[in-house]
Design an enzyme around this catalytic site. Structure first.
Site, PDB file in Angstrom:
ATOM      1  CG  HIS A   1      -0.218   5.852  -0.768  1.00 29.74           C
ATOM      2  ND1 HIS A   1      -1.158   4.408  -1.126  1.00 29.74           N
ATOM      3  CD2 HIS A   1      -1.614   7.047  -0.877  1.00 29.74           C
ATOM      4  CE1 HIS A   1      -2.324   5.166  -0.851  1.00 29.74           C
ATOM      5  NE2 HIS A   1      -2.609   6.290  -0.932  1.00 29.74           N
TER       6      HIS A   1
ATOM      7  CD1 TRP B   1      -6.405   5.102  -5.878  1.00 25.33           C
ATOM      8  CD2 TRP B   1      -4.582   5.315  -6.431  1.00 25.33           C
ATOM      9  NE1 TRP B   1      -5.617   4.766  -4.305  1.00 25.33           N
ATOM     10  CE2 TRP B   1      -4.360   4.738  -4.736  1.00 25.33           C
ATOM     11  CE3 TRP B   1      -3.280   4.242  -6.840  1.00 25.33           C
ATOM     12  CZ2 TRP B   1      -2.903   4.569  -3.604  1.00 25.33           C
ATOM     13  CZ3 TRP B   1      -2.086   4.360  -6.100  1.00 25.33           C
ATOM     14  CH2 TRP B   1      -1.855   4.418  -5.055  1.00 25.33           C
ATOM     15  CD1 TRP B   2     -10.111   4.272  -5.814  1.00 25.03           C
ATOM     16  CD2 TRP B   2     -12.707   4.201  -7.114  1.00 25.03           C
ATOM     17  NE1 TRP B   2     -11.443   4.872  -5.142  1.00 25.03           N
ATOM     18  CE2 TRP B   2     -12.170   4.931  -5.994  1.00 25.03           C
ATOM     19  CE3 TRP B   2     -13.630   3.873  -7.545  1.00 25.03           C
ATOM     20  CZ2 TRP B   2     -13.129   5.514  -5.795  1.00 25.03           C
ATOM     21  CZ3 TRP B   2     -14.518   4.626  -7.506  1.00 25.03           C
ATOM     22  CH2 TRP B   2     -13.896   5.909  -7.722  1.00 25.03           C
TER      23      TRP B   2
ATOM     24  CE1 TYR C   1      -3.754   1.927   0.945  1.00 22.33           C
ATOM     25  CE2 TYR C   1      -2.555   2.885   2.045  1.00 22.33           C
ATOM     26  CZ  TYR C   1      -3.719   3.453   1.928  1.00 22.33           C
ATOM     27  OH  TYR C   1      -4.169   4.406   1.896  1.00 22.33           O
TER      28      TYR C   1
END
Length: 63
Positions: free
Chosen positions: A22, A35-36, A18
């Site tokens: 980012h 992104w999702w 994660y």
């Protein structure tokens, strides 16, 4: 401007991935839908890959 806060949940053991995602987002600033889709395998999402959210109630605001 309205401030919105929410909490999402990362799957167990996926924090490093994660954080890697980012770190890589800002140079290209991808479209939210992409992104999702990219994050769907490490976050809790609905059937459309939209991250599940828990709305937070604002208790106070410091300008």
């Amino acid at each position: 401007m309205e401030t919105i806060a929410f909490r999402t949940q990362i799957d167990p053991g996926k924090r490093a991935e994660y954080e890697r995602h980012h770190r890589e987002i800002w140079p290209g600033l991808p479209v939210m839908r992409k992104w999702w889709d990219d994050m769907a395998d490490i976050m809790q999402t609905d059937a459309r890959n939209v991250p599940l959210q828990q709305p937070l109630v604002q208790v106070f605001h410091l300008p």
